[in-house]
Scaffold this motif. Structure first.
Motif, PDB file in Angstrom:
ATOM      1  N   SER A  56      -3.457  14.280  25.579  1.00  0.00           N
ATOM      2  CA  SER A  56      -2.517  13.754  24.580  1.00  0.00           C
ATOM      3  C   SER A  56      -1.135  14.349  24.774  1.00  0.00           C
ATOM      4  O   SER A  56      -0.118  13.666  24.635  1.00  0.00           O
ATOM      5  N   ASP A 178      -3.500   6.103  23.605  1.00  0.00           N
ATOM      6  CA  ASP A 178      -4.260   7.348  23.484  1.00  0.00           C
ATOM      7  C   ASP A 178      -5.565   7.050  22.762  1.00  0.00           C
ATOM      8  O   ASP A 178      -5.570   6.844  21.554  1.00  0.00           O
ATOM      9  N   GLU A 179      -6.641   7.016  23.524  1.00  0.00           N
ATOM     10  CA  GLU A 179      -7.961   6.692  22.994  1.00  0.00           C
ATOM     11  C   GLU A 179      -7.916   5.477  22.078  1.00  0.00           C
ATOM     12  O   GLU A 179      -8.270   5.564  20.904  1.00  0.00           O
TER      13      GLU A 179
HETATM   14 MG   LIG Z   1      -6.027  13.836  22.550  1.00  0.00          MG
END
Ligand SMILES: [Mg+2]
Ligand SMILES: Nc1ncnc2c1ncn2[C@@H]1O[C@H](COP(=O)(O)OP(=O)(O)OP(=O)(O)O)[C@@H](O)[C@H]1O
Lengths: 243, 406
Positions: A56, A178-179
């Motif tokens: 991240s 991000d995910e």
């Molecule tokens: Mg992360």
């Protein structure tokens, strides 16, 4: 002429050069310890790695939400690390689209208004034009009929599809996620991912997707594995996904 | 619509309850301000109007003779340290016609009226009252006092051997229009006058004490033939009376007192009334500002993620700042719209309660456009100012942190 176009087309949309990132003033933790990465247009890159490895953090640096402690970041040919805050904001608004894992959408705005928001921020286009483009994008992600719904009235998968439509609104050359499927059940996650895969194939926008799911990483062009703030492997999925 | 307005209005609509609360707070503040100002203004206006109903704006009089302490020549010590004022005798303004023309030409002066006045006794049968004799020029006098409008009986004709007196004095002496009254000076001179009219100038003391006669009659009775004891003056701006009085005094070398100086007590009262009302308003504004600021600060915290998302999509710090400033300004504006309505309602309601026995309002409650404009400006700038702190916090928010801390 043809050569120049080809060169331009293959010029990397993202370059990280020796990027380091540390947090803290008294106790300094070095989260990223020298990242080098090049991403070319049309590439669908998965970033994997254990929790806390710095994925991240890296994506935030790429997304110009944060600055590296040292090293350089280039986005669409511009050296972002040399820009001031206003410059970063401009680059972020025009060259980068975001898809977040949580709280993806603005709750006070309808799906359509959420997709229009990046264009509204950039301004310069008449509102009907933005409206039509946003509606076309919602149609692309299969949600044209839910255009007026508030995020709270949509399912998790639908919200994430709206978020993807919004990330595409500016035709930014670089889309970061991000995910994006981290909050979805396996089946929905698969479908949302497939949508991104498809869009990536048709638009030639580069996607950088952080994911924990090896089966999703498997379906990307390239898998970058981050461990302890370093890239430990980088290549096509078969060699890297389980490495 | 610019981005900042669009987002600010949405944010306000999203936080419905909070927005309603701070708009209500601002509205109450504005209502209190408007009502207090209207009330105080009306009160002051009516007190001043009442005062000026029976007083000239400026009175020009001869200089009072200085009293000197007596000393013995041998020892050079004070034998009579107590200083008594010189005997009260009516004195004339030297060359008053010239003085009057001078005063009339002075800037700001609207009308002038010479008077010959002195203490006399009014007698009718056994009844005897100490009164003030006013020898006047009827036309000029009527330009300074609303005597014609306030005449209750008879005619306003203080000429020859006619006099015009107040309603209170008439009932004290038991006389009415057409009856005769004897006016006499302490040292013996006296004359008989016929009551031509009765006035009610709205001031008990004046109604009980003033006896209006012609200048000539008063001059004869007061032994002041050809002279006048004072010149009454009205000016165009009553609040400039003191300044004008000073210039008249310098111009004529006489004493010129403005109504503000004569009624120093009233002026002190009005001033402290308005400063306490201002103080209340300052505290109301502070309370409203703190209310708006605290609600907006909470909203910045609540909207952290949304601010982060907006920033990630290319919204500048400046725009985020403006979004929150606008929220404060809009709250102030809405508050002032509601508050002005509320305050006007309150004023009308209060004015309807405060009525005299005959149903006429005791004092005017004027809600002027200027007052409304002032309240609106104060409310909007209070909203903007109280949003400065929250807005700066919002603008400083780190988008990476805001997004991570889901
Ligand atoms: Mg992360
Ligand atoms: N603002 C910060 N201040 C201090 N430490 C931070 C900060 N942001 C991240 N870190 C630390 O950096 C390390 C990497 O965090 P990061 O969020 O990049 O990991 P990640 O690979 O995304 O993990 P996950 O898979 O769990 O999302 C963690 O140890 C984290 O505690």
């Amino acid at each position: 002429m043809a050569d120049a176009t080809a060169a331009e087309r293959d010029a990397p949309v993202l370059v990280l050069e020796g990027v380091h990132k540390s947090y803290g003033t008294t106790v300094i933790t070095e989260v990223l310890r020298g990242i080098d990465l090049r991403v070319i247009p049309g590439e669908l890159t998965a970033v994997t790695g254990p929790s806390g490895s710095g994925k991240s953090t890296m994506l935030n640096l790429i997304g110009l939400l944060d600055r590296p402690t040292s090293g350089k970041v280039f986005v669409a040919g511009e050296e972002a690390t040399a820009l001031d805050d206003a410059g970063l904001t401009r680059l972020r608004g025009t060259k980068i689209g975001f898809v977040f894992q949580f709280h993806h959408l603005l709750p006070g705005f309808s799906a359509l208004e959420n997709v229009m928001m990046p264009m509204t921020i950039a301004s310069g286009r008449p509102r009907p034009w933005m409206h039509d483009k946003a509606l076309a994008l919602l149609d692309k992600v299969g949600l044209a009929d839910r255009a007026d719904a508030r995020p709270s009235e949509l399912s998790g998968g639908q919200q994430q599809r709206v978020a993807i439509a919004r990330a595409l609104a500016m035709d930014a050359p670089l889309i970061l996620a991000d995910e994006p499927t981290g909050n979805l059940d396996t089946e929905t996650a698969g479908r949302v991912f497939e949508l991104m895969r498809e869009l990536n194939r048709t638009t030639r926008q580069a996607f950088v997707v952080v994911t924990h799911d090896p089966r999703l990483a498997e379906r990307c062009d390239r898998v970058v594995r981050v461990v302890d703030g370093r890239i430990v492997s980088d290549g096509p999925p078969n060699g890297a996904a389980h490495g | 619509m610019p981005l900042e307005w669009y987002v600010a209005i949405r944010f306000l609509r999203e936080g419905r309850m909070q927005t309603l609360l701070i708009v209500a707070g601002a509205a109450i503040g504005v209502a209190v301000m408007l009502f207090l100002s209207a009330l105080m203004g009306g009160l002051a206006e009516s007190l001043i109007a009442q005062t000026l109903g029976t007083q000239a704006h400026i009175v020009v009089r001869p200089v009072v003779e200085a009293a000197r302490p007596q000393r013995t020549s041998t020892r050079d010590t004070l034998v009579m340290p107590r200083v008594e004022r010189t005997a009260q005798r009516v004195r004339s303004i030297v060359g008053w016609q010239q003085v009057m023309r001078d005063v009339e030409r002075a800037p700001g002066v609207v009308s002038v009226s010479p008077t010959v006045s002195g203490p006399v006794f009014a007698q009718r049968g056994d009844a005897s009252k100490s009164v003030i004799l006013l020898g006047i020029d009827p036309e000029r006098f009527a330009r300074i006092y609303p005597i014609r409008a306030r005449l209750r009986e008879g005619v306003y004709r203080p000429v020859g051997d006619s006099c015009v007196i107040g309603t209170e004095l008439a009932s004290d002496l038991g006389v009415s229009v057409g009856d005769k009254v004897r006016l006499s000076v302490v040292d013996g001179a006296s004359d008989v006058f016929t009551v031509a009219g009765l006035f009610d100038l709205g001031n008990r003391e004046v109604n009980r004490r003033w006896v209006l006669v012609s200048m000539r009659s008063a001059q004869t009775l007061l032994d002041l033939v050809g002279g006048v004891s004072a010149i009454d003056v009205t000016v165009d701006d009553v609040f400039a009376a003191t300044t004008i009085a000073e210039s008249l005094s310098a111009r004529t070398g006489l004493v010129a007192d403005s109504w503000m100086q004569t009624n120093a007590q009233l002026m002190v009262g009005l001033r402290s009334q308005s400063s306490s009302s201002n103080l209340i308003q300052v505290f109301v504004v502070l309370a409203v500002a703190m209310g708006i600021a605290s609600v907006l600060i909470v909203s910045v915290v609540q909207k952290g993620k949304e601010i982060g998302i907006l920033r990630a999509m290319g919204t500048s710090r400046r725009s985020v700042l403006v979004v929150f400033l606008l929220q404060g300004g809009i709250v102030g504006l809405l508050g002032s719209i509601v508050g002005v309505g509320l305050g006007m309602g309150l004023s009308v309601f209060f004015a309807s309660l405060a009525v005299a026995a005959d149903g006429s309002p005791l004092f005017p409650v004027h809600v002027s456009l200027a007052l409304i404009a002032r309240c609106t400006v104060v409310a909007v700038s209070t909203g903007l100012l109280s949003a400065v702190l929250p807005a700066r916090r919002a603008a400083r928010l780190d988008p990476a942190v805001a997004i991570r801390n889901g």
